[in-house]
Design an enzyme around this catalytic site. Sequence first.
Site, PDB file in Angstrom:
ATOM      1  N   LYS A  84      51.296  34.063  40.333  1.00  0.00           N
ATOM      2  CA  LYS A  84      52.014  34.316  41.589  1.00  0.00           C
ATOM      3  C   LYS A  84      52.547  33.032  42.217  1.00  0.00           C
ATOM      4  O   LYS A  84      53.643  33.019  42.779  1.00  0.00           O
ATOM      5  CB  LYS A  84      51.084  35.022  42.575  1.00  0.00           C
ATOM      6  CG  LYS A  84      50.766  36.445  42.162  1.00  0.00           C
ATOM      7  CD  LYS A  84      49.828  37.102  43.161  1.00  0.00           C
ATOM      8  CE  LYS A  84      49.444  38.487  42.659  1.00  0.00           C
ATOM      9  NZ  LYS A  84      48.526  39.164  43.593  1.00  0.00           N
TER      10      LYS A  84
ATOM     11  N   CYS B  48      41.611  46.151  49.610  1.00  0.00           N
ATOM     12  CA  CYS B  48      42.803  46.846  49.100  1.00  0.00           C
ATOM     13  C   CYS B  48      42.496  47.530  47.771  1.00  0.00           C
ATOM     14  O   CYS B  48      43.135  48.500  47.397  1.00  0.00           O
ATOM     15  CB  CYS B  48      43.936  45.850  48.908  1.00  0.00           C
ATOM     16  SG  CYS B  48      44.350  44.968  50.394  1.00  0.00           S
TER      17      CYS B  48
END
Length: 352
Positions: free
Chosen positions: A95, A198
Site C-alpha cells: 500500500k 473492520c
Amino acid sequence: MTFAAHTGPRLLDSLQEKYSRQILFAGIGEEGQQRLLASSAVIVGCGAIGAAAAGLLVRAGVGRVRILDRDFVESSNLQRQSLFDEDDARSAIPKAVAAERKLRSINSSGAVEGLVSDLNPRNAEELLTGFDLILDGTDNFETRFLINDFAVHAARPWIYAAAVASYGVTMTIRPGLTPCLACLLESSSNGHGLEDTCDTIGVLGPIVNLIASLEVAEALKLLSGRSDALHNRLISSDVWTGHFQSVRVAQNPSCRACVRREFSYLEGQVQPHITLCGRDSVQIHERNRSLDLSALRNKLAPTVSDVRCNEFLLCFRADIYQMTVFADGRAILKGTKDPALARSLYARYIGS
Ligand SMILES: [Zn+2]
C-alpha cells in the site's frame, strides 16, 4: 487570529493558481498556504482512513508527506480505500508503494515518500522524528498507544482517528495542551468499540472518508498556523444512524502517559515477537534479515499455489494458509491465530 507580516515572498503564479480555492478561503489565505507548503506530516497506516487523509494532505499542498504501511493491496480493500485500484490488488503491491505512485501523479510538487514498514518501538523514533504532525491511519490500538507515547514523549502533535462499521471518532492531541489518548481510553469505561474491528464487523466507505476529512481539517489548521481554530473536542459520528457528537475530554490527573510519563508502549514492554493483526492473522517480526524473494519463489514453486511475487514481497498459499513474506523477512500469515503454528509455518516455508 491575524498574521503580523508575511513570512516570505509571494507565491509563484503557478502555485497561486493551483491552490487558489484554498487561498481564497479566509481561514488559510496566502500566508497559510505558504506555511502548508513548508510543512510536513507522517501518516501511520495507509488503509482507508490513511489513504483518504494522504490524498487530502497532498492535494492541499503539504510539502512533505511520509506514508508508513506494513501491508499490500487486496481486492477487499477497494470498497473504501480511495487511492488503490484493481491493478494494485492483482499485483499485490504494498500500500505504501501504491500510495506514493498515485499521490505523485496527483501533485508532483510535494515530496511524497511511501515506506513499507511496520511501526514498532524499535523504529518509532527513526520513522516519526522530524515531522510537524503525525496522523493516525492505523487499524489497531497497540500502534495508536505507541504513537501516543512517542508524541507525548517528543512533544509532537498527533491526530487520533478510527472507524469501524458505520461509526468513527477523531481527536487532536497536543501534548502539554490537551488530554492524550491514554487519558481518553485507559481510564474508566471509555473503551468503546475496542474489541470490534473492520475484519469482524465490517466498515463502510462513507465513515472512513468522513473521519479522514475531519482529521485533515484539523491537520490543515495546525500546519497552516491556525491552531486557534482547532475544536479541541472528541468528535464521533455514525453515518448510518445520523448520530453526531462533539464532547470535551478532560485530562486524567493520573494519566500513565501525559502525567506519569510512563511510556510502556514506546519502551517496547508490550511488543512481542509475534503479534496478532486482524482476524485469523499473525505477523512475525524479523530483524536484520534480508531475503532473496525470487530465489525463495523458485524454491517454493513446486509445493505452494497462488504465487505472486514482486520486488517488495512474495505471497503464496500453502494448504489453508496464505503467507506474505516481505524482503526484510517480516511475514503475515492468514488463516491462524496461533503464534506457535505461525512460527512453525514460517520455519517450514521461509526458514528459521
Ligand atoms: Zn494523558
